[in-house]
Design a protein around this motif. Structure first.
Motif, PDB file in Angstrom:
ATOM      1  N   VAL A  93       0.509  -1.133   0.130  1.00 24.70           N
ATOM      2  CA  VAL A  93       0.046   0.051  -0.165  1.00 24.70           C
ATOM      3  C   VAL A  93       1.259   1.604   0.368  1.00 24.70           C
ATOM      4  O   VAL A  93       0.547   2.096  -0.942  1.00 24.70           O
ATOM      5  CB  VAL A  93      -1.053   0.253   1.218  1.00 24.70           C
ATOM      6  CG1 VAL A  93      -1.365   1.294   1.465  1.00 24.70           C
ATOM      7  CG2 VAL A  93      -2.014  -0.573   0.667  1.00 24.70           C
ATOM      8  N   ALA A  94       2.046   0.813   0.928  1.00 20.54           N
ATOM      9  CA  ALA A  94       2.583   2.141   1.015  1.00 20.54           C
ATOM     10  C   ALA A  94       3.129   2.899  -0.686  1.00 20.54           C
ATOM     11  O   ALA A  94       3.811   3.925  -0.867  1.00 20.54           O
ATOM     12  CB  ALA A  94       4.115   2.097   1.454  1.00 20.54           C
ATOM     13  N   TRP A 150       0.655   3.982  -2.608  1.00 17.71           N
ATOM     14  CA  TRP A 150       0.535   5.549  -2.121  1.00 17.71           C
ATOM     15  C   TRP A 150       1.287   6.547  -2.687  1.00 17.71           C
ATOM     16  O   TRP A 150       0.871   7.565  -3.115  1.00 17.71           O
ATOM     17  CB  TRP A 150       0.321   5.380  -1.065  1.00 17.71           C
ATOM     18  CG  TRP A 150       0.211   7.089  -0.217  1.00 17.71           C
ATOM     19  CD1 TRP A 150       0.492   8.230  -0.633  1.00 17.71           C
ATOM     20  CD2 TRP A 150      -1.277   7.133   0.766  1.00 17.71           C
ATOM     21  NE1 TRP A 150       0.154   8.791   0.626  1.00 17.71           N
ATOM     22  CE2 TRP A 150      -0.967   7.996   1.311  1.00 17.71           C
ATOM     23  CE3 TRP A 150      -2.116   5.670   1.688  1.00 17.71           C
ATOM     24  CZ2 TRP A 150      -1.754   8.381   2.111  1.00 17.71           C
ATOM     25  CZ3 TRP A 150      -2.961   6.307   2.245  1.00 17.71           C
ATOM     26  CH2 TRP A 150      -2.806   7.721   2.846  1.00 17.71           C
ATOM     27  N   HIS A 193       0.370   9.103  -5.539  1.00 15.83           N
ATOM     28  CA  HIS A 193       0.290  10.694  -5.559  1.00 15.83           C
ATOM     29  C   HIS A 193       0.931  11.393  -6.604  1.00 15.83           C
ATOM     30  O   HIS A 193       0.383  12.579  -6.239  1.00 15.83           O
ATOM     31  CB  HIS A 193       0.791  10.773  -4.373  1.00 15.83           C
ATOM     32  CG  HIS A 193       1.560  11.840  -3.572  1.00 15.83           C
ATOM     33  ND1 HIS A 193       1.145  12.712  -2.729  1.00 15.83           N
ATOM     34  CD2 HIS A 193       2.774  12.903  -3.684  1.00 15.83           C
ATOM     35  CE1 HIS A 193       1.130  13.893  -2.642  1.00 15.83           C
ATOM     36  NE2 HIS A 193       2.389  14.110  -3.449  1.00 15.83           N
TER      37      HIS A 193
END
Length: 282
Positions: free
Chosen positions: A107-108, A111, A115
């Motif tokens: 998920v990081a 993300w 972004h």
């Protein structure tokens, strides 16, 4: 051929006065920590002083610890009565929580990717807010990336075939399905190496796009290698007859992990390769 007379194993009484699992004293956590610390220290020495041998020593310690620790875990799983129903349930919960932590790990990466993909004006030094950044040539998603997607999807079917064969007490089908899954995992890694070798952008000094691309796909490739090793160990254990229709959590955990790797790649393929495609390289 599958056997029609599948024997049902009766649970052997636990050797202790309780149905829970208490870990025996083991040197491997401490040795593994020392090896990992040497690897990290070796990376620093290699980056700043071009010293290679420290990292090599740490890597050898980690690999040896993995082999010896896994050997002890396999031996433990074969002790009659040690893996009670409560222990087996706890092992399943533990594996599920581990996969959940791996989900948050990726998920990081997603993300970071979204972004900058959704807000390209946040890219430092960008003359124009566009994603992929100006000057970046991306992969054709329907070339090697699509081939690797088909390979992983096929590997998901072969590992499911192996699991079904195990439940039917078909040892030959189990060994064949696991062997094909391991070969497909190795093929995926080979084609990803080819893809990286032909990448139209460089990791070092290439900007934000190569950073998030290599970070997400590279760590996924690392997980594919881990899963391939996991399944290869299961293949050797299957050949030795260590799995039964009732007792096979080691293989079940490997299958769960492999399906997790497949699902992550599908998200990477759609989000990074297809939706994030720009001018493609020939």
């Amino acid at each position: 051929m599958s056997s029609s007379n599948v024997t049902v194993e009766a649970d052997v009484p636990p050797p202790n006065k309780h149905p829970y699992h208490l870990v025996d004293p083991s040197p491997w956590p401490l040795v593994a920590s020392l090896g990992a610390g040497l690897m990290l220290f070796g990376i620093i020495l290699f980056a700043h002083h071009n010293v290679h041998w420290v990292f090599g020593v740490g890597l050898l310690i980690v690999l040896a610890t993995m082999f010896l620790w896994f050997r002890d875990v396999v031996r433990e799983s074969r002790v009659p009565g040690l893996h009670t129903p409560i222990v087996r349930l706890g092992l399943r919960y533990g594996m599920l929580l581990f996969i959940a932590s791996e989900v948050m790990f990726f998920v990081a990466f997603f993300w970071a990717y979204f972004h900058f993909a959704l807000y390209p004006e946040h890219v430092s030094g960008a003359a124009k807010a566009v994603w992929p950044p100006a000057g970046i040539t991306t992969f054709d998603p329907f070339h090697l990336p699509l081939l690797n997607t088909l390979i992983l999807l096929l590997s998901g079917t072969t590992v499911t075939w192996a699991h079904h064969a195990l439940l039917e007490n078909d040892r030959k089908g189990l060994v064949q399905g696991l062997g094909l899954t391991v070969l497909l995992g190795m093929m995926f890694t080979f084609f990803q190496v080819v893809e990286y070798a032909e990448a139209p952008f460089a990791f070092a000094g290439g900007g934000i796009y190569p950073s998030v691309f290599f970070l997400a796909t590279g760590f996924h490739g690392f997980h594919v290698i881990i899963g391939t090793i996991f399944l290869a160990v299961c293949w050797f254990r299957a050949r030795a007859g260590q799995f039964t229709p009732q007792r096979h959590f080691g293989f079940e955990a490997a299958a769960w992990y492999w399906h997790f790797v497949d699902v992550v790649w599908l998200f990477l393929f759609v989000c990074v390769y297809v939706l994030g495609a720009g001018p493609t390289a020939h």
